[in-house]
Write an enzyme that holds these catalytic residues in place. Structure first.
Site, short mmCIF file in Angstrom:
data_model
loop_
_atom_site.label_atom_id
_atom_site.label_comp_id
_atom_site.label_asym_id
_atom_site.label_seq_id
_atom_site.Cartn_x
_atom_site.Cartn_y
_atom_site.Cartn_z
N HIS A 33 0.85 -1.19 0.00
CA HIS A 33 0.00 0.00 0.00
C HIS A 33 0.88 1.24 0.00
CE1 HIS A 33 -2.06 3.11 2.63
NE2 HIS A 33 -2.86 3.06 1.57
N HIS A 106 2.55 10.71 -0.65
CA HIS A 106 1.60 10.30 0.39
C HIS A 106 1.67 11.34 1.49
CE1 HIS A 106 -0.03 7.37 3.61
NE2 HIS A 106 -1.03 7.86 2.90
#
Length: 315
Positions: A33, A106
């Site tokens: 992820h 992110h």
């Protein structure tokens, strides 16, 4: 050698022959992820969450280290993840106003460019010619249509004959016979006609910080039946801007690692295959630091005890 340190660099090539003949969507595949979030740049601007992005200009020196602490969901490089056995990569890309390069992100931008990351990937694949990866490009930010065109053009030119066309779901044997090593999913409308860009891969995301609720969500999704083609069960916990500020003395890693035993117990109860409750791809954070990858790979084994720590006889 302990399980967590074992190398699964060639686990696909070591599968039982029968498993190399079934569709890739019926294998159990370990995934990463936010795969590139090991290289977040504390000097970059905040892209998310929205609450903190709006405060970034005034409080950057305070906020950016916090966002990095909570956004760093991986610690191993892409080569190390591949070596550990990861075969699905969740890749999120953003444009940077002051740069012609594209970056992963992110919360913050990464120091790694898309070109740099994909160059590292293709170098590894050339050394492991029977391993196949699934790349899921999604959650694009700050990108124009021309940048999307440039990115998809770069990816197709970069991987060339390694790209698997989306004509039908291949098996490993199909890929080996034709030299395919990359399934490329690109989550943007308007690219459906491209024979080498696979459609978005459904990702089961609980959007919760409680591992019990993550498991409950995944079990509920299973009851609905598996999607057609590739799909991902996300084992990642989610924290928002409020959580980051509330738990200043903690980190995402601390929270995730404390939840992993429960999550891994759930993984061990799953199975691969084509029936409605089977799971295809499992995606986690901090891959390679515990038994997550090995636990997923073992789901491909009829006799789990036969998978030794040298990974020489997956059956």
């Amino acid at each position: 050698m302990t399980d967590a340190m074992a190398s699964f660099a060639d686990w696909m090539s070591n599968l039982n022959e029968k498993l190399t003949e079934i569709p890739l969507s019926q294998l159990a595949v370990p995934g990463s992820h936010n795969a590139m979030a090991y290289s977040l740049d504390v000097n970059s601007s905040v892209l998310e969450p929205k609450k903190l992005k709006s405060l970034d200009k005034m409080f950057s020196a305070f906020l950016r280290p916090i966002v990095k602490k909570w956004g760093t969901v991986q610690e191993k490089t892409i080569s190390e993840q591949l070596e550990a056995g990861v075969r699905y990569f969740d890749l999120r890309v953003a444009g940077k106003p002051e740069s012609s390069d594209l970056f992963f992100y992110h919360g913050l931008y990464t120091t790694m460019t898309v070109e740099g990351g994909m160059t590292e990937l293709v170098t590894w694949l050339r050394q492991h010619t029977k391993e196949v990866v699934i790349l899921a490009f999604s959650h694009f930010k700050e990108m124009s249509d021309s940048q999307h065109s440039d990115l998809t053009g770069f990816l197709k030119e970069h991987f060339k004959t390694q790209l698997c066309p989306k004509t039908q779901m291949p098996s490993l044997k199909d890929c080996w016979e034709k030299g395919y090593q990359v399934v490329l999913s690109y989550d943007k409308s308007g690219i459906n006609d491209d024979p080498f860009l696979w459609p978005p891969i459904q990702y089961w995301w609980a959007d919760d910080s409680d591992p019990q609720k993550v498991i409950s969500y995944l079990n509920n999704q299973k009851q609905k039946g598996r999607p057609d083609g590739f799909f991902v069960a996300g084992l990642n916990l989610t924290f928002d801007g409020n959580d980051m500020l509330l738990y200043l003395l903690k980190s995402l890693k601390e929270k995730t690692m404390s939840a992993y035993p429960l999550l891994l117990d759930w993984v061990k109860e799953q199975h691969r295959g084509s029936d409605r409750e089977s799971i295809n791809i499992f995606a986690g954070d901090y891959v390679g630091v515990n038994s997550f990858i090995q636990d997923v790979i073992r789901l491909n084994s009829a006799d789990k005890s036969s998978l030794n720590e040298n990974n020489s006889d997956i059956i």
